[in-house]
Write a protein that holds these residues in place. Sequence first.
Motif, PDB file in Angstrom:
ATOM      1  N   VAL A   1      38.563  38.724  22.885  1.00  0.00           N
ATOM      2  CA  VAL A   1      38.070  37.592  23.674  1.00  0.00           C
ATOM      3  C   VAL A   1      39.224  37.103  24.539  1.00  0.00           C
ATOM      4  N   VAL A   2      39.032  37.074  25.842  1.00  0.00           N
ATOM      5  CA  VAL A   2      40.068  36.606  26.771  1.00  0.00           C
ATOM      6  C   VAL A   2      39.784  35.146  27.099  1.00  0.00           C
ATOM      7  N   ALA A   3      40.688  34.263  26.702  1.00  0.00           N
ATOM      8  CA  ALA A   3      40.506  32.827  26.909  1.00  0.00           C
ATOM      9  C   ALA A   3      41.585  32.304  27.854  1.00  0.00           C
ATOM     10  N   GLY A   4      41.156  31.756  28.987  1.00  0.00           N
ATOM     11  CA  GLY A   4      42.096  31.247  29.971  1.00  0.00           C
ATOM     12  C   GLY A   4      41.970  29.744  30.134  1.00  0.00           C
ATOM     13  N   PHE A   5      43.114  29.087  30.240  1.00  0.00           N
ATOM     14  CA  PHE A   5      43.171  27.630  30.353  1.00  0.00           C
ATOM     15  C   PHE A   5      43.496  27.233  31.788  1.00  0.00           C
ATOM     16  N   SER A   6      42.606  26.467  32.420  1.00  0.00           N
ATOM     17  CA  SER A   6      42.810  25.970  33.778  1.00  0.00           C
ATOM     18  C   SER A   6      43.091  27.142  34.725  1.00  0.00           C
ATOM     19  N   MET A   7      44.269  27.255  35.315  1.00  0.00           N
ATOM     20  CA  MET A   7      44.584  28.399  36.166  1.00  0.00           C
ATOM     21  C   MET A   7      44.310  29.708  35.438  1.00  0.00           C
ATOM     22  N   GLY A   8      44.624  29.759  34.143  1.00  0.00           N
ATOM     23  CA  GLY A   8      44.398  30.965  33.359  1.00  0.00           C
ATOM     24  C   GLY A   8      42.937  31.358  33.276  1.00  0.00           C
ATOM     25  N   ALA A   9      42.020  30.385  33.471  1.00  0.00           N
ATOM     26  CA  ALA A   9      40.596  30.705  33.459  1.00  0.00           C
ATOM     27  C   ALA A   9      40.244  31.636  34.624  1.00  0.00           C
ATOM     28  N   PHE A  10      40.798  31.369  35.801  1.00  0.00           N
ATOM     29  CA  PHE A  10      40.541  32.235  36.950  1.00  0.00           C
ATOM     30  C   PHE A  10      41.179  33.607  36.752  1.00  0.00           C
ATOM     31  N   VAL A  11      42.346  33.627  36.116  1.00  0.00           N
ATOM     32  CA  VAL A  11      42.982  34.910  35.808  1.00  0.00           C
ATOM     33  C   VAL A  11      42.092  35.717  34.865  1.00  0.00           C
ATOM     34  N   ALA A  12      41.479  35.052  33.882  1.00  0.00           N
ATOM     35  CA  ALA A  12      40.601  35.741  32.930  1.00  0.00           C
ATOM     36  C   ALA A  12      39.410  36.370  33.636  1.00  0.00           C
ATOM     37  N   VAL A  13      38.791  35.640  34.564  1.00  0.00           N
ATOM     38  CA  VAL A  13      37.644  36.172  35.301  1.00  0.00           C
ATOM     39  C   VAL A  13      38.076  37.345  36.181  1.00  0.00           C
ATOM     40  N   GLU A  14      39.218  37.192  36.849  1.00  0.00           N
ATOM     41  CA  GLU A  14      39.730  38.282  37.674  1.00  0.00           C
ATOM     42  C   GLU A  14      39.997  39.526  36.826  1.00  0.00           C
ATOM     43  N   LEU A  15      40.540  39.341  35.632  1.00  0.00           N
ATOM     44  CA  LEU A  15      40.782  40.469  34.724  1.00  0.00           C
ATOM     45  C   LEU A  15      39.488  41.206  34.417  1.00  0.00           C
TER      46      LEU A  15
ATOM     47  N   ALA B   1      52.944  36.804  43.888  1.00  0.00           N
ATOM     48  CA  ALA B   1      52.754  36.114  45.164  1.00  0.00           C
ATOM     49  C   ALA B   1      51.385  35.467  45.240  1.00  0.00           C
ATOM     50  N   SER B   2      50.465  35.875  44.374  1.00  0.00           N
ATOM     51  CA  SER B   2      49.109  35.340  44.397  1.00  0.00           C
ATOM     52  C   SER B   2      48.505  35.444  43.009  1.00  0.00           C
ATOM     53  N   LEU B   3      47.436  34.703  42.788  1.00  0.00           N
ATOM     54  CA  LEU B   3      46.742  34.783  41.515  1.00  0.00           C
ATOM     55  C   LEU B   3      46.127  36.168  41.328  1.00  0.00           C
TER      56      LEU B   3
END
Length: 260
Positions: free
Chosen positions: A89-103, A64-66
């Motif tokens: 190394v966690v690499a996130g692309f575009s939306m995935g970048a915010f997911v990586a930081v949240e992780l 329901a949310s990022l």
Amino acid sequence: MPAAIRSLSPGERLGAGECRYLLLPPAGGTVGTLRHVAAAADGAEVWAAEYPGRGDRLDVPPPASLEQLAEHLTGELLIRDPAWVRRTVVAGFSMGAFVAVELAQRLRTRCGPLPAAVVVVGAPAPQRRVHGRYRRLGEDSLPEVLGGEGFVPGLGNRASFEVWAYAVDLLRRDVAMTAAYRGPAGAPVRCPLAALCGEDDPVATEDATEAWRDWTTGAFLAAPVPGGHLGLLAPGGGAGFWTWMRRVERDVVAAGARDA
């Protein structure tokens, strides 16, 4: 139920001092979006996350949310060997970048192991985001977005109505979820961070590179890379991605290890 985090390079094993890579897709993306990058890995151990509600995880309710998406993936990382996470190394692309930081932030608050580094690709730093920008994309413009560089490569084929409709629905949901995302907590991540952005990306280069500096307490690297938005995911872009990842290991991960 299939796990979200799965290997894209079966049989590979880390050598001494090497890192593995966990790739997080962009909006509208699936594990298949990352196939060009994984194919060009040249021996690197590559893993990826298949988000709920897509690929072979269609029966898993979409987030329901990022933040909920990041929580889902954090749960899978917390049950792994801590040494596995520390060498990743966690690499996130575009939306995935915010997911990586949240992780990375969630792992810290749970007293879990921190990744070797976080890499954000093609995403503005949280303080430079224009909230709601992507909500202004009307449905009529979605085909152009899907057909653009980096968005679901290989799926933007109007000859297959079902595939096209599936890709449009994924992108629409993810764009809405990203637009609603308020950004990570104010605390920086406690691991090294690298920020990359295409030279021709519509996102201002400084917003998606140097502006990330305040989001880590560790080693930092920021650089423009050739191409447009998520050009590193496009066919032929994989080799360039791994060239940058070798630099990340040398200049960011190694520096973080020395400072630890």
